[in-house]
Design a protein around this motif. Structure first.
Motif, mmCIF file in Angstrom:
data_model
loop_
_atom_site.group_PDB
_atom_site.id
_atom_site.type_symbol
_atom_site.label_atom_id
_atom_site.label_comp_id
_atom_site.label_asym_id
_atom_site.label_seq_id
_atom_site.Cartn_x
_atom_site.Cartn_y
_atom_site.Cartn_z
ATOM 1 N N THR A 32 0.858 -1.207 -0.230
ATOM 2 C CA THR A 32 0.066 -0.020 0.036
ATOM 3 C C THR A 32 0.826 1.384 -0.084
ATOM 4 O O THR A 32 2.010 1.360 0.423
ATOM 5 N N THR A 52 -6.815 -11.635 -2.466
ATOM 6 C CA THR A 52 -7.693 -10.695 -1.672
ATOM 7 C C THR A 52 -7.120 -10.465 -0.047
ATOM 8 O O THR A 52 -7.212 -11.487 0.405
ATOM 9 N N VAL A 105 -11.511 -2.928 4.910
ATOM 10 C CA VAL A 105 -11.459 -2.540 3.446
ATOM 11 C C VAL A 105 -10.960 -3.803 2.919
ATOM 12 O O VAL A 105 -10.213 -4.701 3.582
ATOM 13 N N LYS A 106 -11.163 -3.952 1.490
ATOM 14 C CA LYS A 106 -10.687 -5.068 0.639
ATOM 15 C C LYS A 106 -9.670 -4.778 -0.391
ATOM 16 O O LYS A 106 -10.080 -3.847 -1.033
ATOM 17 N N ARG A 107 -8.754 -5.423 -0.415
ATOM 18 C CA ARG A 107 -7.657 -4.905 -1.508
ATOM 19 C C ARG A 107 -7.579 -6.098 -2.763
ATOM 20 O O ARG A 107 -7.274 -7.442 -2.012
ATOM 21 N N GLU A 153 -8.719 -0.976 -4.068
ATOM 22 C CA GLU A 153 -8.997 -1.059 -2.505
ATOM 23 C C GLU A 153 -10.283 -0.585 -2.357
ATOM 24 O O GLU A 153 -10.751 0.473 -3.059
#
Lengths: 296, 445
Positions: A36, A52, A67-69, A76
């Motif tokens: 990130t 994921t 949050v999901k990346r 994201e």
């Protein structure tokens, strides 16, 4: 395409902006890669699958957000876009059907939510009256029960409940605080942290909470243990060398080794599903980002 | 819209900052008014030219930070280990290794007592020396120092840095400001974000004036007059003061620079860390450098946003041990040594009194939720700079950390000592009708 190859393609590669070499006593042992670049405070990463990653960011000063990346394209998104309450400590059942997490209710009051994503049903375990809250949900390998820590009577114990939030059972009690429960893939071993012997140490027990056995012995704080997918190793966090770093040990407590080294803090480790890497939150130059590390 | 009261410290979002500066250059010509300054009293000797009060709002556990009790029973002791500090025989918990390494730079007081166990009331007592009720509320120590020094230049003499007026989930701390001196002596609020962006709410009274419209003097004056008409008499006085502050700051580039952390090196900003408390501390240091007489640096109201709409601070009724370990102490242990080292390196610590304190401590006995509640019977503070003795412990608590066993120190003594070191004599305090009955903490003089 294998997961590993996927990760080395597409935009993910662009996000891997920094590669740093970790050096221990002059010997290079591992490299980590930055996932990130927003630098916001983060915690509680967990892989939903190899592509994921789910984690918690401080979205606003007054809100922690799930949050999901997507690790392939680097996008994201919030899991609950319109949620204004804080949500943290997500955990998924192995098949991804259930997700459990903590959700704030009111002042110093935190409940636990279990979402059945297949049936679109939500179960809630409300906090007790007054100031109260659960901690650290984790699923059993069969996805039928959720383990969590909850304080009552001056001790923080480990309980389990079914996915409807019912049928609460006490698994681990004792002096002090227990936290971070998880169960091995074969369902036979319970891993957790506890202060029963004074400071935070790491323990294992039978799945029903019996036969507690201590794995670590150090006056520093050994916290947040997580079992590797193959059940052979444990990653954990310790301040035994000064500040918080990531450590590995065998499941019997032997072979403790530090795998990160920074003047700043490394914390919140989680195993990649391939068992060869961990993701963690690294503080660098006062900012927080997720980093992926090959484990030796 | 031009955002008069805000400017970005991010370095890359130039428009708001540029607008801020542009407007600053325009206003004096447009308004044709001189900067307003109150008469300056004659200077007198003061060991502390400035005071920096670091306010740990919410009340940290003294046992889990600066007064560990490793020999207490488990239901009191908590899980953290005691580690040696640079001061022989003095220990803190292992959550604070960096602070332990600079213990030779501060005095540690372990025998504070308060008479109030609620946050707003406790906050008022801690910051004024007196209870909120029966009123009137007494002035904050900062208001006393500010009034004694008078207004000099364009920087307000009493500034509060953090995320606004301190409050809990119910109400503000009444003792945050001018008290009996009036709102004119309230602190100038400096709101800081974790990226170092600064918002000066007092300057928002001119919000809505766009760069295009500012070139039209008639429109600007019309807006100011309209705003005045909307206020009652009391409001006008407050508005006038806010307007004067805004005017002074907007018309003086040098004064504005004090709030702009982009003037620091990247390395310095990194060292403080990108948390609200970290960047607030950096702003506070710049204000001290600019010779602001009194700065109150507030712990961020929502450092761990587990419970929104609630000013959690250090108020760890649940998750005490996890939150201290995961969030609060790592931030404090990063920022405080950096702040004190920075002040010392710049030659400011000798003439700046730094006091780190809260409204009370937390229950030595662990509560049913495996955390700690309010405990006004015993808590700690740190003192540094302005010639106070360092590398010493003043006062002791009993074996469980429940009560002082010697030298109980009250908030009134804290205020008296702060003002004494800031050059306000007993006679002057009496003339100002403040801190009546207070006595100094002799061990700190």
């Amino acid at each position: 395409m294998t997961c590993s190859r996927s990760l080395h393609s597409h935009r993910f590669l662009e996000l891997v902006g920094v590669v740093s070499l970790l050096v221990f006593s002059g010997e290079a042992v591992a490299a980590d890669r930055v996932l990130t670049d927003d630098h916001r405070f983060k915690r509680d990463p967990v892989f939903l699958d190899a592509r994921t990653l789910v984690y918690v960011v401080q979205a606003r000063p007054e809100q922690l957000q799930l949050v999901k990346r997507n690790l392939v394209d680097g996008t994201e998104q919030p899991i609950h876009k319109d949620e204004t309450r804080s949500e943290l400590e997500p955990a998924f059942s192995r098949d991804g059907r259930f997700v459990a997490y903590l959700q704030s209710r009111s002042a110093a009051s935190v409940g636990m939510v279990i979402d059945d994503t297949r049936e679109d049903v939500q179960a809630e375990i409300p906090p007790a009256s007054g100031f109260s809250g659960m901690r650290s949900p984790a699923f059993t390998p069969d996805g039928r029960r959720v383990l969590y820590a909850f304080a009552e009577g001056g001790r923080q114990k480990i309980f389990s409940c079914n996915t409807a939030g019912k049928d609460r059972k006490l698994l681990v009690d004792g002096a002090g605080l227990c936290n971070w429960p998880s169960v091995s893939a074969d369902g036979r071993m319970l891993l957790f942290g506890s202060t029963r012997d004074g400071n935070y140490e790491i323990y294992v027990a039978a799945a029903d909470g019996s036969a507690v056995h201590r794995l670590t012995h150090h006056r520093g704080q050994d916290v947040r243990p997580r079992l590797s997918p193959d059940g052979k190793r444990i990653v954990f966090v310790s301040n035994r060398d000064g500040n918080r770093e990531i450590y590995l040990m065998n499941v019997d407590g032997s072979g403790i080794s530090r795998i990160t080294k920074s003047r700043e803090r490394d914390d919140f480790p989680a195993w990649h599903p391939d068992g060869k890497r961990i993701v963690f939150v690294g503080e660098r130059r006062g900012r927080f980002d997720l980093r992926l590390l090959d484990v030796p | 819209m031009l955002n008069v009261g805000r400017f970005s410290a991010g370095g890359c979002s130039g428009p708001t900052r540029r607008s801020f500066l542009k407007m600053g250059g325009s206003l004096p010509l447009l308004l044709g008014r001189p900067a307003l300054a109150a008469p300056t009293p004659p200077a007198r000797a003061a060991r502390a030219k400035s005071v920096l009060l670091v306010w740990l709002w919410g009340a940290p556990s003294h046992l889990d930070t600066f007064d560990p009790k490793p020999d207490a029973p488990p239901e009191y002791r908590g899980p953290f280990s005691a580690i040696a500090t640079r001061t022989p025989g003095v220990h803190v918990t292992d959550l604070l290794p960096r602070i332990a390494s600079i213990s030779d730079k501060f005095a540690l007081v372990r025998s504070h007592v308060s008479s109030q166990s609620g946050h707003p009331d406790g906050g008022t007592v801690a910051l004024t020396g007196f209870h909120e009720k029966p009123g009137p509320v007494q002035p904050n120590f900062g208001a006393i120092v500010a009034r004694h020094r008078g207004r000099r230049g364009d920087l307000p003499p009493f500034q509060s840095v953090g995320r606004g007026i301190i409050q809990d989930s119910v109400r503000i701390v009444e003792g945050y400001g001018g008290g009996t001196f009036g709102k004119a002596w309230d602190p100038f609020q400096v709101v800081v974000s974790n990226d170092g962006s600064v918002n000066l709410p007092s300057l928002n009274l001119l919000d809505g004036i766009t760069p295009n419209r500012i070139s039209d003097r008639r429109l600007l004056l019309h807006r100011i007059d309209t705003a005045r008409r909307q206020l009652d008499a009391a409001g006008i006085a407050d508005w006038e003061r806010s307007y004067q502050l805004a005017y002074g700051l907007l018309s003086n580039p040098k004064a504005r620079e004090a709030f702009d952390v982009t003037r620091e090196s990247q390395e310095t900003r990194h060292r403080y860390g990108y948390t609200t408390f970290g960047q607030s501390a950096l702003v506070a240091r710049r204000l001290i450098e600019a010779r602001v007489p009194y700065v109150q640096l507030n712990w961020s109201q929502t450092v761990e946003a587990i419970t929104p709409a609630f000013d959690f601070g250090w108020d760890t009724h649940i998750y005490n041990f996890e939150m201290l370990m995961d969030r609060h102490c790592p931030i404090l242990d990063r920022v405080l040594p950096e702040l004190m080292g920075d002040l010392e390196t710049r030659g400011l610590l000798e003439e700046t009194l730094v006091v780190v304190i809260s409204e009370f401590g937390r229950t030595p006995k662990i509560n049913p939720r495996a955390a700690r509640d309010h405990w006004p019977q015993c808590y700690f503070s740190l003192w540094s700079g302005a010639g106070v003795p360092t590398g010493v412990v003043i006062g002791r608590s009993d074996r469980l950390g429940e009560h002082p066993i010697d030298s109980p120190i009250t908030p009134l003594m804290v205020g008296t000592t702060i003002t004494e070191l800031a050059g306000i004599s007993t006679r002057e305090r009496a003339e100002m009708n403040v801190l009546s009955g207070g006595r100094v903490i002799y061990d700190l003089l």
